[in-house]
Design a protein around this motif. Structure first.
Motif, PDB file in Angstrom:
ATOM      1  N   ILE A   1       0.937  -1.281   0.009  1.00  0.00           N
ATOM      2  CA  ILE A   1       0.019   0.578   0.147  1.00  0.00           C
ATOM      3  C   ILE A   1       0.985   1.035  -0.212  1.00  0.00           C
ATOM      4  O   ILE A   1       1.711   1.534   1.024  1.00  0.00           O
ATOM      5  CB  ILE A   1      -1.172  -0.589   1.580  1.00  0.00           C
ATOM      6  CG1 ILE A   1      -1.404  -1.428   1.398  1.00  0.00           C
ATOM      7  CG2 ILE A   1      -2.062   0.850   1.076  1.00  0.00           C
ATOM      8  CD1 ILE A   1      -2.334  -1.416   2.706  1.00  0.00           C
ATOM      9  N   LEU A   2       1.003   1.981  -1.169  1.00  0.00           N
ATOM     10  CA  LEU A   2       1.773   3.100  -0.859  1.00  0.00           C
ATOM     11  C   LEU A   2       1.451   4.186   0.228  1.00  0.00           C
ATOM     12  O   LEU A   2       2.682   5.110  -0.093  1.00  0.00           O
ATOM     13  CB  LEU A   2       2.862   3.477  -2.593  1.00  0.00           C
ATOM     14  CG  LEU A   2       2.584   2.398  -3.334  1.00  0.00           C
ATOM     15  CD1 LEU A   2       2.845   3.203  -5.375  1.00  0.00           C
ATOM     16  CD2 LEU A   2       4.069   2.145  -3.332  1.00  0.00           C
ATOM     17  N   SER A   3       0.619   4.365   0.004  1.00  0.00           N
ATOM     18  CA  SER A   3      -0.224   4.931   1.191  1.00  0.00           C
ATOM     19  C   SER A   3       0.257   4.897   2.576  1.00  0.00           C
ATOM     20  O   SER A   3      -0.594   6.564   3.186  1.00  0.00           O
ATOM     21  CB  SER A   3      -1.857   5.863   0.522  1.00  0.00           C
ATOM     22  OG  SER A   3      -2.097   4.129   1.096  1.00  0.00           O
TER      23      SER A   3
ATOM     24  N   GLN B   1       6.078   4.678   2.195  1.00  0.00           N
ATOM     25  CA  GLN B   1       6.118   5.622   2.461  1.00  0.00           C
ATOM     26  C   GLN B   1       7.578   6.519   3.146  1.00  0.00           C
ATOM     27  O   GLN B   1       8.517   7.213   1.964  1.00  0.00           O
ATOM     28  CB  GLN B   1       5.508   6.672   2.956  1.00  0.00           C
ATOM     29  CG  GLN B   1       3.563   7.047   1.886  1.00  0.00           C
ATOM     30  CD  GLN B   1       2.576   8.387   2.931  1.00  0.00           C
ATOM     31  OE1 GLN B   1       3.572   9.454   3.753  1.00  0.00           O
ATOM     32  NE2 GLN B   1       1.464   8.399   1.714  1.00  0.00           N
ATOM     33  N   THR B   2       7.517   6.371   3.745  1.00  0.00           N
ATOM     34  CA  THR B   2       9.224   6.458   4.745  1.00  0.00           C
ATOM     35  C   THR B   2      10.247   5.375   3.599  1.00  0.00           C
ATOM     36  O   THR B   2      11.479   6.194   3.213  1.00  0.00           O
ATOM     37  CB  THR B   2       9.291   5.443   5.712  1.00  0.00           C
ATOM     38  OG1 THR B   2       8.434   6.198   6.581  1.00  0.00           O
ATOM     39  CG2 THR B   2      11.018   6.214   6.446  1.00  0.00           C
ATOM     40  N   LEU B   3       9.800   4.562   3.325  1.00  0.00           N
ATOM     41  CA  LEU B   3      11.304   3.327   2.449  1.00  0.00           C
ATOM     42  C   LEU B   3      11.212   4.116   0.524  1.00  0.00           C
ATOM     43  O   LEU B   3      12.470   4.385   0.033  1.00  0.00           O
ATOM     44  CB  LEU B   3      10.293   2.237   2.372  1.00  0.00           C
ATOM     45  CG  LEU B   3      11.968   0.795   0.990  1.00  0.00           C
ATOM     46  CD1 LEU B   3      12.477   0.782   2.286  1.00  0.00           C
ATOM     47  CD2 LEU B   3      10.864  -0.345   1.193  1.00  0.00           C
ATOM     48  N   THR B   4       9.689   4.204   0.280  1.00  0.00           N
ATOM     49  CA  THR B   4      10.351   5.443  -1.594  1.00  0.00           C
ATOM     50  C   THR B   4      10.852   6.404  -1.079  1.00  0.00           C
ATOM     51  O   THR B   4      11.379   6.402  -1.788  1.00  0.00           O
ATOM     52  CB  THR B   4       8.958   5.470  -1.649  1.00  0.00           C
ATOM     53  OG1 THR B   4       7.660   5.989  -1.082  1.00  0.00           O
ATOM     54  CG2 THR B   4       8.092   3.837  -1.737  1.00  0.00           C
TER      55      THR B   4
ATOM     56  N   GLU C   1      15.316   9.397  -2.589  1.00  0.00           N
ATOM     57  CA  GLU C   1      16.100  10.242  -2.450  1.00  0.00           C
ATOM     58  C   GLU C   1      18.042   9.821  -2.971  1.00  0.00           C
ATOM     59  O   GLU C   1      17.968  10.579  -3.358  1.00  0.00           O
ATOM     60  CB  GLU C   1      16.295  10.974  -0.802  1.00  0.00           C
ATOM     61  CG  GLU C   1      17.684  11.664  -0.268  1.00  0.00           C
ATOM     62  CD  GLU C   1      17.430  12.436   1.094  1.00  0.00           C
ATOM     63  OE1 GLU C   1      18.579  13.345   1.195  1.00  0.00           O
ATOM     64  OE2 GLU C   1      16.733  11.741   1.561  1.00  0.00           O
ATOM     65  N   LYS C   2      18.138   8.830  -2.152  1.00  0.00           N
ATOM     66  CA  LYS C   2      19.239   8.054  -3.306  1.00  0.00           C
ATOM     67  C   LYS C   2      19.271   7.937  -4.644  1.00  0.00           C
ATOM     68  O   LYS C   2      20.624   8.386  -4.390  1.00  0.00           O
ATOM     69  CB  LYS C   2      18.862   6.297  -1.795  1.00  0.00           C
ATOM     70  CG  LYS C   2      20.627   5.763  -2.569  1.00  0.00           C
ATOM     71  CD  LYS C   2      20.512   4.708  -1.771  1.00  0.00           C
ATOM     72  CE  LYS C   2      21.550   4.132  -1.674  1.00  0.00           C
ATOM     73  NZ  LYS C   2      21.582   2.377  -0.854  1.00  0.00           N
ATOM     74  N   VAL C   3      18.515   7.518  -4.871  1.00  0.00           N
ATOM     75  CA  VAL C   3      18.430   7.372  -6.657  1.00  0.00           C
ATOM     76  C   VAL C   3      18.509   9.137  -6.828  1.00  0.00           C
ATOM     77  O   VAL C   3      19.921   9.227  -7.945  1.00  0.00           O
ATOM     78  CB  VAL C   3      17.313   6.845  -7.053  1.00  0.00           C
ATOM     79  CG1 VAL C   3      17.274   7.406  -8.773  1.00  0.00           C
ATOM     80  CG2 VAL C   3      17.505   5.443  -6.607  1.00  0.00           C
ATOM     81  N   ALA C   4      17.895   9.793  -6.401  1.00  0.00           N
ATOM     82  CA  ALA C   4      18.520  11.017  -7.802  1.00  0.00           C
ATOM     83  C   ALA C   4      19.599  11.844  -6.605  1.00  0.00           C
ATOM     84  O   ALA C   4      20.342  12.733  -7.554  1.00  0.00           O
ATOM     85  CB  ALA C   4      17.222  12.319  -6.567  1.00  0.00           C
TER      86      ALA C   4
ATOM     87  N   LYS D   1      10.948   8.346  -8.947  1.00  0.00           N
ATOM     88  CA  LYS D   1      10.084   7.875  -8.588  1.00  0.00           C
ATOM     89  C   LYS D   1       9.845   6.173  -8.283  1.00  0.00           C
ATOM     90  O   LYS D   1      10.502   5.866  -9.685  1.00  0.00           O
ATOM     91  CB  LYS D   1       8.823   8.384  -9.434  1.00  0.00           C
ATOM     92  CG  LYS D   1       7.946   8.247  -8.557  1.00  0.00           C
ATOM     93  CD  LYS D   1       6.756   8.203  -9.606  1.00  0.00           C
ATOM     94  CE  LYS D   1       5.475   8.175  -8.901  1.00  0.00           C
ATOM     95  NZ  LYS D   1       4.002   8.064 -10.233  1.00  0.00           N
ATOM     96  N   ILE D   2       9.414   6.117  -7.146  1.00  0.00           N
ATOM     97  CA  ILE D   2       9.528   4.490  -7.027  1.00  0.00           C
ATOM     98  C   ILE D   2       8.063   5.117  -6.443  1.00  0.00           C
ATOM     99  O   ILE D   2       6.968   4.831  -6.130  1.00  0.00           O
ATOM    100  CB  ILE D   2      10.090   4.433  -5.106  1.00  0.00           C
ATOM    101  CG1 ILE D   2      11.255   4.696  -5.592  1.00  0.00           C
ATOM    102  CG2 ILE D   2       9.471   2.206  -5.002  1.00  0.00           C
ATOM    103  CD1 ILE D   2      12.571   3.605  -6.530  1.00  0.00           C
TER     104      ILE D   2
END
Length: 207
Positions: free
Chosen positions: A102-104, A109-112, A117-120, A137-138
């Motif tokens: 559940i993305l919400s 949300q914390t993991l995504t 941020e890591k990829v960016a 974006k994950i």
């Protein structure tokens, strides 16, 4: 009995005529002797070294101030053409939970947010791709340890888009920058968000 008188040198009281031309020479010699007596060889060497270092530092500062890299001048407002890449990677140190579906949810949300941020950060720091990178974006998390599906968005200027697609922003270049980052950080393989380099996939480009 007449005694012949010799003229005195009124400057030093010695006998003989006073010759003004000899006075500067004797002064120079006296100063030279004083300098030679007081100045040690090591002082001369240190002074020369200090002057050399000062010249080098001054040259570096001047060159840095005058040097202009043309490639560093660009107008980001002209970067309007989007180019997207989709892919996936695996987080072997994390255990999947149903809440991550559940993305919400807070956990998702914390993991995504952390992964985005890591990829960016890795693409923003890239000398070749940083200026074109827009966002990461994950968009999905799946079971299998944890498999994250991502999307990368780059923006290009219209007049250079064909060249950028074929070279700088080719799939191979974008993929290799990501993969090299992961290999450079393999020492962090015990971190929760460690990404397995061998699990990295990148699918075709999306316009």
């Amino acid at each position: 009995m007449d005694i012949p008188l010799k003229p005195l040198n009124h400057r030093n009281g010695s006998e003989g005529p006073f010759d003004p031309a000899h006075e500067p020479i004797s002064t120079v010699c006296r100063i030279k002797r004083e300098v030679e007596r007081n100045v040690k060889p090591w002082m001369v060497i240190v002074t020369i070294l200090v002057l050399i270092v000062a010249v080098i530092i001054l040259s570096i500062v001047v060159c840095s101030a005058l040097q202009e890299d043309v490639d560093d001048k660009f107008d980001s407002s002209l970067f309007e053409i989007p180019l997207r890449f989709n892919g996936s990677f695996q987080l072997p140190n994390m255990v999947f939970t149903e809440e991550l579906l559940i993305l919400s949810s807070n956990e998702s949300q914390t993991l995504t947010a952390e992964l985005q941020e890591k990829v960016a950060d890795l693409y923003t720091a890239s000398p070749a791709l940083g200026r074109y990178f827009s966002k990461a974006k994950i968009y999905s998390l799946r079971n299998g340890s944890i498999i994250a599906y991502y999307q990368l968005t780059f923006l290009m200027p219209e007049e250079q888009q064909d060249q950028l697609r074929n070279f700088t922003l080719s799939r191979e270049m974008v993929y290799n920058v990501f993969r090299q980052f992961l290999y450079d950080h393999e020492s962090e393989d015990s971190a929760p968000t460690y990404i397995d380099p061998l699990s990295l996939n990148m699918f075709g480009r999306l316009w």
